[in-house]
Design a protein around this motif. Sequence first.
Motif: not given
Length: 165
Positions: A65-82, A84-89
């Motif tokens: 439960l405490g390992r979830l990471r939210v990251t914006v890195d390069g051209d992707e928005f990463l939430v745990d394993d998901a 999202l390409p930032v171009a579709v935001i």
Amino acid sequence: MTPQPPVRTAETHQERLGLPWWAWPASLLIGAILATELALGVSGIPNWLPYAVLLPISVLLLVPLGRLRVTVDGDEFLVDDARLPVAVIADVVALDAAGKREALGVGAHPFAFVVQRPWIGTAVQVLLDDPADPTPYWVVSTRRPVELATTLLAVSRRARAAQAS
């Protein structure tokens, strides 16, 4: 030479959605209560055995439960394993506790992608513009919603400008 921490620019964001401090002692207390119930209720086992088994299990159940990471890195928005390409935001909205409650309430879209932690009051709503994807938006818990929303908008605008040219 000591390693330097990663430089955070306006176009990166890293956050770990850990548990609050009180979750750990509460978990141990619940494990101890269950172990006591078993020690008193089941005859024929050593009294220490339920404690030796249930206390480590109660802690190990909280680790994911405490390992979830939210990251914006390069051209992707990463939430745990998901990913999202930032171009579709299309847009990003920072949500306070009331906004998060409304976004996750009865009016929420059934195809929305939601990663929320109840112990974190704030979130962001990421509106998508991708005709190939039925997901209308993401709702993601974050402790720094304004910073994450600003980062996502900046990276998204840069990616859309690069696509247009």
